[in-house]
Design an enzyme around this catalytic site. Structure first.
Site, PDB file in Angstrom:
ATOM      1  N   TYR A 346       0.854  -1.196   0.000  1.00  0.00           N
ATOM      2  CA  TYR A 346       0.000   0.000   0.000  1.00  0.00           C
ATOM      3  C   TYR A 346       0.887   1.242   0.000  1.00  0.00           C
ATOM      4  CZ  TYR A 346      -4.192   2.748   1.391  1.00  0.00           C
ATOM      5  OH  TYR A 346      -5.236   3.626   1.439  1.00  0.00           O
ATOM      6  N   CYS A 347       0.671   2.142  -0.971  1.00  0.00           N
ATOM      7  CA  CYS A 347       1.385   3.420  -1.046  1.00  0.00           C
ATOM      8  C   CYS A 347       2.892   3.177  -1.078  1.00  0.00           C
ATOM      9  CB  CYS A 347       0.949   4.328   0.109  1.00  0.00           C
ATOM     10  SG  CYS A 347       1.563   6.025   0.005  1.00  0.00           S
TER      11      CYS A 347
END
Length: 609
Positions: A346-347
């Site tokens: 994530y990210c």
């Protein structure tokens, strides 16, 4: 005559649109103004004292200087050419002439078309007085004409260097948000009503909260966006049952307790960002992506990063890779006996996972069988407004600050993210908290947003330079450990999720990055933004997602041909994941830790630091 105990009768709306306020307790108002001045003095002292004794260094001047210099270059572009100067002046003058004409028409009782109208979605000007009262309507339209003119100057400054133009656009938007008449008592009808109705008591409460929030920030303002007293990690957030099955100096590895009779044979490893804490994927039970995965029959492991201090000063991407996902893979293999896992990043956690995949491909390591990337960039050419903070001068300034303690403060990073959406994440809270004097409502997502973590010096510097400044990963020039990375060597299936309104990982940037991998990529676009577009449980039936062809060419063409689907993308991802490795095993074989001793209950200890 107004007596001491008379109460305001509220606002009336006569035919001429003039605002009329009820009786005011002058004595109470005067007393509260004095108390407000006293609370304001305390807030100012809380801000100045840490600076006077050297505990806080005031780096605000650097930011102001950069903004002034940038906007100076914009002004120079328009003023050095007489033709451009005349064009700019004419555009502004035309707007104000239209405003003056419509105002005169209204003053004579005629119907008049506004010279400027706000976006219907803009919440700042929804109070009826902004349109019905000529004074507030004039302020509103003058503001809109001026700020839209300034934004147009940036858009049409074709001769400016692209990065400088991007910075100018960012700073103009910051100034526009700051000077909105909705932010000030004298120019906001709702704030005038609140203040008179409460005889100034709202200002006393607000300035007292301001002092508290400056104290909480150690001399810097830490804007409260949620009622933090209503949440506690491990009590009503991050409550999915599980155990800590491994710990090193960089992360804790969590494994969650199965809730189904059978589970997918291939386990799932989630690599969250270290910029915030992992429980964005495990908020309240009804919003928890982690709990949903467990309930779908997936054996879930999650990395929970330590909140670094000086001890992590010299840990870079290589150390985070070795002590994070690679160490997790070792432990998952020992616990489950499986040779392959599925992985989610994530990210910036997705950027690290992509780096890890390229490194593993170079080494012939095949333990990750498929990868999912949430709002992840691997190509940073079009990385959005965060690039404003990633030129050489800004990075040198950040590195100089990190030299002192060995890390970049989490509060500074949180402030930078808030500035990306200042009209939503800064100014409404400044007005609500410190002018209206209202405690913000409890909101789990904003509680998590404020639970910021520090960035280790070597890691943060590597990330800013190799990704935002030099874009080395997709150029094949990033070196991690002893390997020069090549994403084309990553041949495993990838599920690439972008979010349509993302200010951190813009969908176009994610789309370009999706084309850098060497295997099949399923590009999916979700509605909403960087967090809400990801954390979107199917039961809520919110937003939508788009599916289209394989990512190739440009994003606009892909989106034009894509098909919109209502609701959450989660079930689509689950179908894709099961297709990669559909075999199941009894859940009895997946007790957290297996036969090994666990180190405590989830969510662990690192997340609470």
């Amino acid at each position: 005559m107004l007596m001491k105990n008379d109460k305001p009768t509220g606002q009336q709306h006569p035919a001429d649109g003039t605002a009329v306020f009820g009786p005011i307790d002058i004595e109470s108002l005067a007393r509260n103004m004095g108390r407000a001045v006293e609370e304001g003095g305390k807030a100012l002292a809380a801000y100045l004292r840490p600076r006077e004794d050297g505990r806080v260094k005031n780096d605000f001047a650097e930011e102001v200087t950069d903004a002034v210099n940038t906007l100076g270059h914009l002004a120079e572009y328009w003023l050095t050419d007489p033709q451009r100067t005349l064009e700019a002046q004419t555009n502004l003058a035309t707007g104000f002439m239209s405003l003056w004409a419509s105002t005169l028409q209204r003053m004579t009782g005629e119907e008049a078309k506004p010279a400027a109208e706000p976006d219907p979605k803009d919440p700042r000007f929804r109070d009826p007085e902004w349109s019905e009262n000529q004074y507030f309507d004039l302020l509103k339209q003058a503001y809109l004409i001026t700020t839209r003119w300034a934004e147009k100057l940036v858009k049409e400054a074709d001769g400016l260097e692209p990065h400088l133009r991007h910075k100018a656009d960012f700073y103009v938007r910051q100034v526009s948000a700051a000077i909105s008449p909705s932010n000030f008592i004298a120019t906001n009808p709702a704030l005038i009503r609140d203040t008179l109705a409460e005889n100034g008591e709202n200002l006393v409460r607000g300035l007292h909260m301001l002092k508290e929030d400056i104290d909480a920030g150690g001399g810097d303002l830490r804007i409260r966006q949620s009622d933090t007293s209503k949440f506690e990690v491990g009590v009503n957030l991050a409550t999915t049952p599980g155990k800590v099955v491994y710990r090193n100096a960089t992360m804790e590895l969590l494994q969650y307790t199965p809730t189904t009779e059978n589970v997918l044979k291939r386990p799932l490893l989630i690599c969250p960002p270290w910029i915030n804490k992992f429980y964005v994927l495990d908020l309240t039970p009804e919003k928890s992506f982690i709990k949903w995965c467990v309930d779908q029959g997936i054996t879930v492991f999650v990395i929970s990063w330590v909140n670094p201090d000086e001890k992590q000063r010299n840990k870079g991407f290589y150390e985070y890779m070795k002590e994070g996902p690679l160490a997790a893979l070792d432990e998952i293999g020992k616990i489950t006996g499986e040779k392959e896992v599925s992985a989610i990043g994530y990210c910036v956690g997705g950027t690290l996972l992509s780096v890890t995949l390229a490194w593993m491909a170079a080494k012939g390591d095949t333990r990750i069988g498929s990868a999912t990337l949430f709002a992840t960039q691997v190509d940073f050419e079009n990385a959005g407004d965060l690039k404003v903070f990633a030129d050489e001068d800004h990075i040198l300034s950040i590195e100089k600050k990190m030299d002192e303690h060995g890390y970049f403060p989490g509060a500074k990073m949180a402030a930078a993210f808030n500035m990306l959406r200042s009209q939503e994440l800064i100014w409404p809270y400044l007005v609500n908290n410190y002018v209206r004097g209202k405690q913000p409502t409890p909101f789990d997502l904003l509680y998590w947003n404020a639970d910021a973590t520090r960035m280790p010096q070597k890691n943060h510097s590597f990330y800013l330079r190799n990704c935002y400044l030099e874009n080395n990963l997709t150029r094949g020039k990033m070196v991690v450990g002893d390997e020069t990375l090549d994403l084309k060597k990553v041949k495993i299936p990838v599920y690439e999720l972008a979010t349509r309104e993302d200010h951190i990982a813009p969908p176009n940037s994610v789309f370009i990055g999706a084309q850098a991998f060497g295997g099949p990529v399923r590009y999916v676009l979700s509605g909403s933004g960087h967090i809400a577009g990801v954390v979107n449980p199917p039961v809520r039936k919110k937003y939508q997602y788009w599916l289209g062809s394989d990512p190739a060419g440009n994003f606009e063409d892909w989106f034009a041909a894509a098909t919109e689907h209502a609701g959450s993308w989660w079930p689509d991802w689950l179908t894709w994941l099961r297709h990669q490795a559909p075999e199941e095993v009894p859940a009895s074989k997946r007790a957290p830790g297996g036969r090994r001793k666990t180190l405590g209950d989830a969510p662990g200890t690192y997340v609470k630091e």
